[in-house]
Design an enzyme around this catalytic site. Structure first.
Site, PDB file in Angstrom:
ATOM      1  N   GLU A 159      -5.716  -8.831   0.677  1.00 44.95           N
ATOM      2  CA  GLU A 159      -5.843  -8.010   2.275  1.00 44.95           C
ATOM      3  C   GLU A 159      -7.781  -8.191   2.104  1.00 44.95           C
ATOM      4  O   GLU A 159      -7.734  -6.538   1.101  1.00 44.95           O
ATOM      5  CB  GLU A 159      -5.379  -6.335   2.906  1.00 44.95           C
ATOM      6  CG  GLU A 159      -3.912  -7.048   2.843  1.00 44.95           C
ATOM      7  CD  GLU A 159      -3.756  -5.472   3.895  1.00 44.95           C
ATOM      8  OE1 GLU A 159      -4.087  -5.015   4.661  1.00 44.95           O
ATOM      9  OE2 GLU A 159      -2.065  -5.684   4.205  1.00 44.95           O
ATOM     10  N   GLU A 161       0.645  -1.376   0.728  1.00 44.91           N
ATOM     11  CA  GLU A 161       0.337  -0.040  -0.482  1.00 44.91           C
ATOM     12  C   GLU A 161       1.082   1.060   0.125  1.00 44.91           C
ATOM     13  O   GLU A 161       0.997   2.236   0.800  1.00 44.91           O
ATOM     14  CB  GLU A 161      -0.933  -0.182   0.975  1.00 44.91           C
ATOM     15  CG  GLU A 161      -2.167  -1.277   0.834  1.00 44.91           C
ATOM     16  CD  GLU A 161      -2.419  -0.762   2.179  1.00 44.91           C
ATOM     17  OE1 GLU A 161      -2.997   0.289   3.139  1.00 44.91           O
ATOM     18  OE2 GLU A 161      -3.613  -1.777   2.559  1.00 44.91           O
TER      19      GLU A 161
HETATM   20  O1  IFM Z   1      -3.292  -2.974   9.702  1.00 47.66           O
HETATM   21  C1  IFM Z   1      -3.738  -2.364   7.854  1.00 47.66           C
HETATM   22  C2  IFM Z   1      -1.694  -2.788   7.143  1.00 47.66           C
HETATM   23  O2  IFM Z   1      -1.362  -2.925   8.316  1.00 47.66           O
HETATM   24  C3  IFM Z   1      -2.604  -2.870   5.977  1.00 47.66           C
HETATM   25  N1  IFM Z   1      -3.422  -2.606   5.237  1.00 47.66           N
HETATM   26  C4  IFM Z   1      -4.921  -1.856   6.183  1.00 47.66           C
HETATM   27  C5  IFM Z   1      -4.773  -2.942   7.816  1.00 47.66           C
HETATM   28  C6  IFM Z   1      -5.903  -2.078   8.029  1.00 47.66           C
HETATM   29  O3  IFM Z   1      -6.018  -0.997   8.306  1.00 47.66           O
END
Ligand code: IFM
Length: 458
Positions: A365, A177
Site C-alpha cells: 500500500e 496492519e
Molecule cells: O484505508 C487504509 C487501509 O485500510 C489500511 N492502510 C491505510 C489506508 C489509508 O488510511
C-alpha cells in the site's frame, strides 16, 4: 509555502524496476463491498461500530460503500482497461462464516469465486488478504482478539479460505496492519471494536502475533506452492529535536509502530528494551509461544504513506512520546494531515531489508488522499500523480542500492470508506460519486494506466 517537497523529474518506465516487478492496486472488503447484510452475511465489528453515534465522521458507514459486491465486474474491467495486472483485496470473514465459526455461507463462497474467476478471466492476478479488520461480531462478544480462543477461530477461517480459493489464489497475506487494528481498535478505541487500554491492547497484540504465524503455517500446509506474506504499516520516525529526550521518544515510537509485529515473527521477541511496558505481555504467554510466533514468510508487505515526527511528552502514559502533527510543521500534507515524505518509503524499505531473514519486500500500500473535485467529467489530481511518482523514485533508488523490493500497489483503486474518517478522504485512482456509484478515472489513474501500458510498448 511548505518547505519539504520537491516535485520529481520522473522519467522511469515499469521496465526500469525489473521484469518481475509486481504492479497493482489495493483495497479491503469493508471499505468497498457494501452489501453488508445480503443473504446470510453475518455482522462484523465494523457493522456494529459504524452504527454508534460519534464513532464515524458525519455518521457515515460502509453499508453500501462502493457497492463492489454488485459492481465487481465493472471495477475489474476498469482495472483491465487501466493495464493493472495485480489486484489486492480482502475477504470478509462474516461473508464466509456468518458467526465467525460454524455454518459456512455458500453465497459468500460463491461471491469470492465470482470475483476470483473474473480476475483470472481477464488475466489479473488476485492477491488476497485474509484479515483486514472486520472481525465477526459474534467472536468479539466472546472477547475478540483479547481471547486466546481466537487462535482456533482464525485457524478454522484460514483453512476454509485455503480450501475454497487456494486452487486459484496463489498470493496471500495473513493480516493487514496489525499495529493499526490493535492500537486503534483495542487501545485508543477509535476503530472497531472501540476498546481501550493496556488490558485489551496487550492480549490483542499477542494473539495477533500468534495468528499471523499460525495463518502462515495453515496456508503453507494446505497450499505448499502459495506465496505467503503479511503486511505492516510503517513510517520513518524522526526526532523533533536532537535533545536526548526527543531522540529516546522517537526510538520508543519506532519500536511500537515499526517493530512490534515483525520482530517476534522473526524470532527476535518483542522490543521490550525500548518499550518496557511490553513486558506485561508475559501474562498472556504460554511456554511454546515464542516459537509459535515465528513464520518464514515468502514476502513482507510494507505499507508506507508518511513519516512521523516525535517528541518527548510527560503526559502520554507508558510511552512518554507524542507525535507532532504535520499540519503544525509547515510541510506538504494530504487530507489525512499526513506529511508527504517520499524518503520515508526508502527508509522503511531499508529498515525491513536490514532484517536478514526477510526474503522479499513488496509495497502493498502507498497512496494519498487529496481534495478531489469532479468537474466537467474530469478529476485533475496532479498532486496524487506527483506523490506516486516521487514514492516510486524512492523504490527505484532502493533497488539501485541493492534493497530487495519487488512490487508496488497503489492504495487505492477507487475512493472508498476511510474508516473513522468516512468518505471525505479520497484515496482512489478512480473517483466514485457515492450517490450514483458512477466511476470516473482521475488524471492520476490515467497516468498510472499510461505508465503501466508503456510496459507493453503501448
Ligand atoms: O484505508 C487504509 C487501509 O485500510 C489500511 N492502510 C491505510 C489506508 C489509508 O488510511
Amino acid at each position: 509555502m511548505p518547505e519539504n517537497f520537491e516535485p520529481p523529474l520522473f522519467n522511469l518506465r515499469p521496465r526500469d524496476f525489473g521484469k518481475d516487478f509486481v504492479w497493482g492496486v489495493s483495497t479491503a472488503a469493508y471499505q468497498i463491498e457494501g452489501a453488508h447484510d445480503i443473504h446470510d452475511k453475518g455482522v462484523s465489528i465494523w457493522d456494529r461500530f459504524v452504527s454508534k453515534k460519534g464513532n464515524i465522521s458525519q455518521g457515515q458507514h460502509g453499508r453500501i460503500a462502493c457497492d463492489f459486491y454488485h459492481r465487481y465486474q465493472e471495477d475489474i474491467l476498469l482495472m483491465k482497461a487501466m493495464n493493472i495486472p495485480h489486484f489486492r483485496f480482502s475477504l470478509s470473514w462474516t461473508r464466509l462464516l456468518p458467526d465467525g465459526i460454524g455454518n459456512v455461507s455458500e453465497e459468500g463462497i460463491a461471491f469470492y469465486n465470482r470475483v476470483i474467476d473474473f480476475c483470472l478471466e481477464y488475466d489479473i492476478t488476485p492477491w488476497v488478504t485474509l484479515y483486514h479488520w472486520d472481525l465477526p461480531h459474534a467472536l468479539e462478544k466472546k472477547g475478540g482478539w483479547t481471547n486466546r480462543d481466537i487462535l482456533g477461530w482464525f485457524e478454522t477461517y484460514v483453512r476454509l479460505c485455503a480450501e475454497s480459493f487456494g486452487d486459484r489464489v496463489k498470493h496471500w497475506m495473513i493480516l493487514n496492519e496489525p499495529m493499526v487494528f490493535t492500537g486503534a481498535g483495542y487501545f485508543l478505541g477509535v476503530h472497531a471494536p472501540g476498546r481501550k487500554g493496556l488490558k485489551n491492547f496487550l492480549p490483542a497484540v499477542h494473539h495477533a502475533v500468534l495468528c499471523q504465524a499460525l495463518g502462515g503455517r495453515v496456508l503453507r500446509d494446505a497450499l505448499p506452492d502459495a506465496m505467503i506474506g503479511t503486511t505492516f504499516s510503517c513510517s520513518r520516525i524522526s526526532s523533533f529535536t536532537d535533545r536526548t529526550k526527543d531522540i529516546k521518544a522517537a526510538e520508543k515510537a519506532d519500536a511500537l509502530l515499526n517493530r512490534l509485529f515483525i520482530e517476534p515473527s522473526l524470532g527476535m521477541g518483542y522490543p521490550t528494551e525500548s518499550v518496557p511496558v511490553l513486558q506485561k505481555i508475559e501474562k498472556y504467554q504460554k511456554t511454546e509461544d515464542s516459537k509459535d510466533c515465528i513464520f518464514d514468510f515468502d514476502f513482507i508487505g510494507i505499507q508506507n504513506y508518511t513519516r512521523e515526527v516525535v517528541r518527548h511528552s510527560y503526559t502520554v502514559p507508558y510511552l512518554h512520546a507524542k507525535i507532532v502533527k504535520a499540519s503544525q510543521r509547515n510541510v506538504k500534507i494530504t487530507t489525512m494531515d499526513w506529511e508527504v515524505h517520499p524518503p520515508s518509503l526508502y527508509a522503511m524499505i531499508g529498515k525491513f531489508n536490514a532484517y536478514k531473514k526477510i526474503k522479499k519486500i513488496i509495497v502493498t500500500e502507498n497512496g494519498a488522499a487529496f481534495e478531489d473535485r469532479l468537474q466537467n467529467g474530469k478529476v485533475t489530481d496532479s498532486e496524487r500523480t506527483t506523490y506516486i511518482k516521487a514514492y516510486l523514485e524512492q523504490i527505484h533508488k532502493a533497488q539501485k542500492d541493492g534493497l530487495k523490493v519487488s512490487g508496488y500497489f497503489v492504495w487505492s483503486f477507487t475512493d472508498n470508506f476511510e474508516w473513522a474518517e468516512g468518505y471525505r478522504p479520497r484515496f482512489g485512482l478512480v473517483y466514485v460519486d457515492f450517490d450514483s456509484q458512477k466511476r470516473t478515472v482521475k488524471d492520476s489513474g490515467k497516468w498510472y494506466a499510461c505508465f503501466l501500458g508503456s510496459q507493453n510498448g503501448r
